[in-house]
Design a protein around this motif. Structure first.
Motif, short mmCIF file in Angstrom:
data_model
loop_
_atom_site.label_atom_id
_atom_site.label_comp_id
_atom_site.label_asym_id
_atom_site.label_seq_id
_atom_site.Cartn_x
_atom_site.Cartn_y
_atom_site.Cartn_z
N LYS A 1 8.25 8.30 1.42
CA LYS A 1 7.22 7.33 1.01
C LYS A 1 6.17 7.95 0.10
N THR A 2 5.51 7.10 -0.66
CA THR A 2 4.35 7.50 -1.43
C THR A 2 3.32 6.37 -1.38
N VAL A 3 2.05 6.74 -1.59
CA VAL A 3 0.97 5.74 -1.50
C VAL A 3 0.87 4.95 -2.80
N VAL A 4 0.59 3.65 -2.69
CA VAL A 4 0.27 2.83 -3.87
C VAL A 4 -1.24 2.61 -3.87
N GLU A 5 -1.92 3.11 -4.89
CA GLU A 5 -3.37 2.89 -5.01
C GLU A 5 -3.61 1.51 -5.63
N SER A 6 -4.80 0.93 -5.35
CA SER A 6 -5.04 -0.45 -5.81
C SER A 6 -5.04 -0.56 -7.33
N ASN A 7 -5.34 0.54 -8.04
CA ASN A 7 -5.35 0.46 -9.51
C ASN A 7 -4.07 1.03 -10.14
N ASP A 8 -3.05 1.32 -9.35
CA ASP A 8 -1.80 1.86 -9.92
C ASP A 8 -1.11 0.84 -10.82
N THR A 9 -0.61 1.30 -11.96
CA THR A 9 0.23 0.46 -12.84
C THR A 9 1.69 0.71 -12.45
N PRO A 10 2.61 -0.16 -12.92
CA PRO A 10 4.03 0.11 -12.66
C PRO A 10 4.45 1.49 -13.16
N GLU A 11 3.87 1.91 -14.29
CA GLU A 11 4.20 3.24 -14.85
C GLU A 11 3.72 4.35 -13.91
N ASP A 12 2.54 4.17 -13.31
CA ASP A 12 2.04 5.18 -12.35
C ASP A 12 3.01 5.29 -11.18
N THR B 1 0.83 -1.21 0.00
CA THR B 1 0.00 0.00 0.00
C THR B 1 0.87 1.26 0.00
N GLU B 2 2.17 1.07 0.19
CA GLU B 2 3.09 2.20 0.05
C GLU B 2 4.43 1.73 -0.50
N THR B 3 5.10 2.67 -1.16
CA THR B 3 6.46 2.42 -1.61
C THR B 3 7.22 3.74 -1.44
N GLY B 4 8.40 3.84 -2.04
CA GLY B 4 9.13 5.09 -1.84
C GLY B 4 10.53 5.03 -2.41
N ILE B 5 11.38 5.93 -1.89
CA ILE B 5 12.77 5.99 -2.36
C ILE B 5 13.71 5.81 -1.17
N THR B 6 14.87 5.27 -1.47
CA THR B 6 15.92 5.14 -0.44
C THR B 6 17.20 5.73 -1.00
N ILE B 7 17.81 6.63 -0.24
CA ILE B 7 19.12 7.18 -0.61
C ILE B 7 20.10 6.60 0.40
#
Ligand code: GRF
Length: 193
Positions: A155-166, A132-138
């Motif tokens: 972090k950023t939210v992953v919506e249930s209809n998100d594609t990899p491109e989104d 339900t979330e992903t993000g970046i790591t430095i």
């Protein structure tokens, strides 16, 4: 004299371009060199457009010689940023730049890191695992893929209809916002150590 940053990139290079542009407006550091192992990488045209020198090298020169160290010396590089760079860093460069090599990874490490986990592979895995979330790591770079000490995460939210491109778009937005600032902060911190 400005701190000199080298950016290593294997592909498109939009983060490299963003870093070059950010530090052009900055008195204390600049991207003095872009290096790539891929003669067809988009990063080459981006760096040329911004009048930043580019070094294209072979995997063999990178892994089995001191040629890259010589180029880094020639450009008086003191910090290295990996932005979409796909080769494992060799020991000779790691030793010469302790705690001065920083990578950006498009996920919340330790999740979705390691060999083969780059670009869209990461975002697809995030969706397959119903995150339900992903993000970046430095993070600092060591002799393993995506393993060094974490400096910063967002972090950023992953919506249930998100594609990899989104997800890639959301991740890039975070990367453009944070990577230059985190690098700048880290260089300033390094100055006072
Ligand atoms: C970025 O998402 C970065 O985190 C990853 O590879 C991607 C490179 O994108 N390591 P770009 O080449 O900077 O556009």
């Amino acid at each position: 004299m400005k701190h000199q940053i080298a950016v290593f990139a294997s592909g498109n290079g939009s983060n490299a371009e963003n870093l070059i542009a950010y530090f052009k407006k900055n008195n204390f550091a600049q991207v003095g060199l872009v290096l790539t192992n891929n003669p067809n990488a988009g990063v080459i045209a981006r760096a040329n457009r911004l009048k930043t020198p580019v070094c294209v090298f072979s995997k063999k020169d990178f892994q089995d010689s001191n040629k890259i160290l010589e180029v880094l010396n020639e450009y008086q590089i003191d910090w290295i940023v990996l932005a979409g760079f796909l080769l494992l860093f060799p020991e000779n460069i790691l030793k010469r730049y302790p705690n001065k090599i920083i990578n950006i990874h498009p996920a919340l490490l330790p999740k979705y890191g390691g060999k083969g986990m780059y670009g869209m592979h990461v975002h697809k895995a995030v969706i397959e695992n119903n995150e339900t979330e992903t993000g970046i790591t430095i993070h600092f770079v060591n002799e393993k893929y995506d393993d060094g000490k974490v400096i910063f995460q967002a972090k950023t939210v992953v919506e249930s209809n998100d594609t990899p491109e989104d997800i890639a778009k959301k991740i890039h937005k975070l990367e453009y916002k944070w990577l230059p600032k985190v690098i700048e902060k880290q260089i300033k911190k390094g100055e006072t150590l």
